[in-house]
Enzyme design. Sequence first.
Site, short mmCIF file in Angstrom:
data_model
loop_
_atom_site.label_atom_id
_atom_site.label_comp_id
_atom_site.label_asym_id
_atom_site.label_seq_id
_atom_site.Cartn_x
_atom_site.Cartn_y
_atom_site.Cartn_z
N ASP A 279 1.02 13.40 52.21
CA ASP A 279 0.02 12.34 52.14
C ASP A 279 -1.26 12.88 51.53
O ASP A 279 -1.25 13.92 50.88
CB ASP A 279 -0.23 11.77 53.54
CG ASP A 279 -0.52 10.30 53.53
OD1 ASP A 279 -1.66 9.91 53.23
OD2 ASP A 279 0.41 9.51 53.83
N HIS A 309 -6.53 7.68 54.59
CA HIS A 309 -5.10 7.37 54.70
C HIS A 309 -4.35 8.48 55.43
O HIS A 309 -3.64 8.23 56.41
CB HIS A 309 -4.50 7.15 53.32
CG HIS A 309 -3.12 6.56 53.36
ND1 HIS A 309 -1.98 7.33 53.51
CD2 HIS A 309 -2.69 5.27 53.26
CE1 HIS A 309 -0.92 6.55 53.50
NE2 HIS A 309 -1.33 5.29 53.34
N SER A 462 2.61 1.82 55.28
CA SER A 462 2.42 3.26 55.50
C SER A 462 2.41 3.58 56.99
O SER A 462 3.04 4.55 57.43
CB SER A 462 1.08 3.70 54.91
OG SER A 462 1.16 3.88 53.53
#
Length: 575
Positions: A279, A309, A462
């Site tokens: 990620d 994120h 996600s």
Amino acid sequence: MVHDRKSWRLRTLRTVGALSAALLPLLALGASAVHAQSFMRTPNLNVGARVPTINPTVAPRINPAVAARPSVSADRVARTPPTRLGTMSSTMRVRPGAGVQSTLPYARFSPNLYPACQTALRGPDGECFDRPVVSAGGDGGNTAKKGKGSSGKNNAQAAVNLRAVKNELVAEIDGALSSAEADELARRHGLERISSQSFRLLGGTIGLFRIVDNRPVDTVRRELAADGSVRSVQLNFRYFLQDQKKTEGDAAQYAVAQLRLPQAHAVARGMNVTIAVIDSGIDVRHPELANSVADSFDALGSKEGAHTHGTGIAGAIVAHAKLMGSAPEARLIAIRAFGSGAKGAESTSYVILRGLDYAAEHGAQIINMSFAGPKDPLIERGIAATAARGILMVAAAGNAGAKSPPLYPAANSNVVAVSGTDAQQKLFTASNRGNHIAIAAPGADIFLPAPDEKYQITSGTSFSAAYVSGVAALIMERNPALKPADVRAILTNTARDLGAPGRDEQFGAGEADAFAAVTAAAAAPAVPLASATGKPAAEKPPALDPAADNASVSRALNDAPPSMAADKSAANAAK
């Protein structure tokens, strides 16, 4: 004399009468012949020799190539002198299907694409891009205009290049080549070698190259592939993280109750299970993540800090302070593979392969991939090799919505594809659908940690994938002997059915149920982990004390800096 005159008159009258009687039939026949001849010659009497004849009983024929020109009605041609033809306005009505392209909205789209984006922004697989698909990469931005059908072919090629880093190629090269020989290989083909390394996961050497002139990418790719030192060549595809929106604030963690995490944590908390998170950067100092990151690797070789994120994904898995992740005692391998790009955090084929290779070589049992992109031969090879090592892979289905084609790596059969749900257990609006969806998990308005000890409310498949990765860790703690196929079967067999009865394209087998999953794992035909105790489901879960957390302590890597010149690649990607 008078008698003679009368005789002459009588004789004259008789002669005229006889002649009249003889001429009457001839006059009748003559009139009839003139009428017939006049009918046959009428088209030639009133129409100039240079004006085309128009048959009013025949429908007009239209050339599609000149459909935009003013049309002329048959009636007006018949009544208007030839000198006025050039000034006449169009009055013709054209029947549908007569060769004129329709002006109806979305008429040029396939019905299954309506109405996600305009046709100029749509790629061959249904993806929507941020700029028009009009030119192929490497041609200086010129649009192809040659030959029939070249536009469609050109648009398809342009879409492929919008999904890839401009002027970059990834190639498997002979592992026996030295750095100098690899550079010479690049020079022979008008390329610059950005990086190359040996990947144990694939058992081969992969190089990243940049085209240094303006030759078309396809031309260079074919020439490079023909070299005896090259095994395969492809584009360096782009991948994007799958989050939707971020806001500051407080919210109830509905996902905790929806997944039945408190009950599951009374049985298993992910202890001794290692999850690699490929990620963006993770804030390892966040209180929610304290002592959870066992290892770190920067596949980009960048200097970027923590990202919302990556920090949120880690929190969905291991949060254990104010929040509750799905596997709070799991160990994380934080792999930074996504950096800032024009459309948000993005990565490429080469970088993601580096992440997969590192995860497989450093003990990952589960790999979370909360990103999406095109079908990529190199990443497909990496996933197949990872699956062969007995590593479970979980991926976000994607946030492109109902009209999107399957996105990868979620659509790979070796990967558990996860769609998103909301607080009402309905499908997250932006979630992808498809036969490849295995299971669903909360993904709308999720309360998660953010860098600098902050928190965020964010949405996206996600985070659905991250929750499922954590639930898989609970299953593997409960029964370490289970194989990836066994874990997948437990996840899907214990899921709560949502939507239409049975498996469907929105939720797969249904929404994940952590407590049902760990219960089924203990009953599976394998020896449970000795340290796991069978506490009653109704018992209150233990308090989440960070000081008592059993996850491994974070450590710094002593590995050499990555060989990839990330600053070169990042600058090139931004072009």
